[in-house]
Design a protein around this motif. Structure first.
Motif, PDB file in Angstrom:
ATOM      1  N   HIS A  26       0.830  -1.205   0.000  1.00  0.00           N
ATOM      2  CA  HIS A  26       0.000   0.000   0.000  1.00  0.00           C
ATOM      3  C   HIS A  26       0.868   1.260   0.000  1.00  0.00           C
ATOM      4  N   LYS A  27       1.904   1.274   0.835  1.00  0.00           N
ATOM      5  CA  LYS A  27       2.805   2.424   0.881  1.00  0.00           C
ATOM      6  C   LYS A  27       3.560   2.587  -0.435  1.00  0.00           C
ATOM      7  N   TYR A  28       3.960   1.466  -1.059  1.00  0.00           N
ATOM      8  CA  TYR A  28       4.666   1.525  -2.339  1.00  0.00           C
ATOM      9  C   TYR A  28       3.753   2.079  -3.432  1.00  0.00           C
ATOM     10  N   ASN A  29       2.508   1.629  -3.452  1.00  0.00           N
ATOM     11  CA  ASN A  29       1.562   2.108  -4.471  1.00  0.00           C
ATOM     12  C   ASN A  29       1.253   3.592  -4.310  1.00  0.00           C
ATOM     13  N   GLN A  30       1.264   4.082  -3.073  1.00  0.00           N
ATOM     14  CA  GLN A  30       1.030   5.505  -2.835  1.00  0.00           C
ATOM     15  C   GLN A  30       2.283   6.335  -3.095  1.00  0.00           C
ATOM     16  N   GLY A  31       3.430   5.695  -3.167  1.00  0.00           N
ATOM     17  CA  GLY A  31       4.670   6.396  -3.438  1.00  0.00           C
ATOM     18  C   GLY A  31       5.324   6.993  -2.212  1.00  0.00           C
ATOM     19  N   ASN A  32       4.933   6.564  -1.031  1.00  0.00           N
ATOM     20  CA  ASN A  32       5.545   7.119   0.174  1.00  0.00           C
ATOM     21  C   ASN A  32       6.247   6.040   1.004  1.00  0.00           C
ATOM     22  N   LEU A  33       6.899   5.114   0.317  1.00  0.00           N
ATOM     23  CA  LEU A  33       7.722   4.121   0.997  1.00  0.00           C
ATOM     24  C   LEU A  33       8.971   4.816   1.505  1.00  0.00           C
ATOM     25  N   GLY A  34       9.407   4.472   2.703  1.00  0.00           N
ATOM     26  CA  GLY A  34      10.514   5.177   3.351  1.00  0.00           C
ATOM     27  C   GLY A  34      11.798   5.155   2.549  1.00  0.00           C
ATOM     28  N   ARG A  35      12.343   6.315   2.274  1.00  0.00           N
ATOM     29  CA  ARG A  35      13.628   6.450   1.581  1.00  0.00           C
ATOM     30  C   ARG A  35      14.470   7.475   2.315  1.00  0.00           C
ATOM     31  N   LYS A  36      15.756   7.180   2.422  1.00  0.00           N
ATOM     32  CA  LYS A  36      16.717   8.090   3.039  1.00  0.00           C
ATOM     33  C   LYS A  36      17.686   8.571   1.962  1.00  0.00           C
ATOM     34  N   LYS A  37      18.236   9.760   2.183  1.00  0.00           N
ATOM     35  CA  LYS A  37      19.153  10.331   1.187  1.00  0.00           C
ATOM     36  C   LYS A  37      20.549   9.740   1.285  1.00  0.00           C
ATOM     37  N   SER A  38      21.032   9.500   2.493  1.00  0.00           N
ATOM     38  CA  SER A  38      22.378   8.941   2.611  1.00  0.00           C
ATOM     39  C   SER A  38      22.316   7.424   2.450  1.00  0.00           C
TER      40      SER A  38
END
Length: 102
Positions: A26-38
Motif C-alpha cells: 500500500h505504501k509503495y503504491n502511494q509512493g511514500n515508501l521510506g527512503r533516506k538520502k544517505s
C-alpha cells in the motif's frame, strides 16, 4: 489438541506476513515508501525487517530451550514477531529526519 498446536504458529506467522506485505504494498503504491538520502541510512532502514526476524528467531530458540514448547513453534513464532517488530522499526525510522535528509 496436537493438531491445533501445530496450526496456530502457521496461522499467526501467515497473518503477520500478510499484514506487513499488504502495508508495504500500500505504501509503495502511494509512493511514500521510506527512503533516506544517505546510503548508510538507507542500508540501515532496509535491514530492520530481516534483522528483526533474526533476533526473533534467536529469542524463539532461547525460549524453546527453557520451556516445554516445540522448538519449531517457538522459532516460527519468534521469526514472525520479529518480522512485525522490524516492520514497526522500519516505519518509525523512515519517518525520522536524519543528517543528510532535507
Amino acid at each position: 489438541m496436537g493438531f491445533v498446536m501445530a496450526i496456530v504458529p502457521v496461522l499467526i506467522a501467515g497473518g503477520v506476513a500478510v499484514f506487513v506485505i499488504g502495508r508495504l504494498k500500500h505504501k509503495y503504491n502511494q509512493g511514500n515508501l521510506g527512503r533516506k538520502k544517505s546510503k548508510g541510512a538507507q542500508v540501515l532502514l532496509d535491514s530492520f525487517i530481516p534483522m528483526g526476524m533474526l533476533l526473533g528467531c534467536t529469542v524463539g530458540i532461547i525460549l524453546g530451550m527453557f520451556f516445554s514448547i516445540s522448538l519449531l513453534s517457538t522459532v516460527s513464532l519468534g521469526a514472525s514477531i520479529g518480522y512485525l517488530a522490524g516492520y514497526f522499526a522500519y516505519e518509525i525510522y523512515s519517518k525520522e529526519k536524519t543528517v543528510g535528509d532535507g
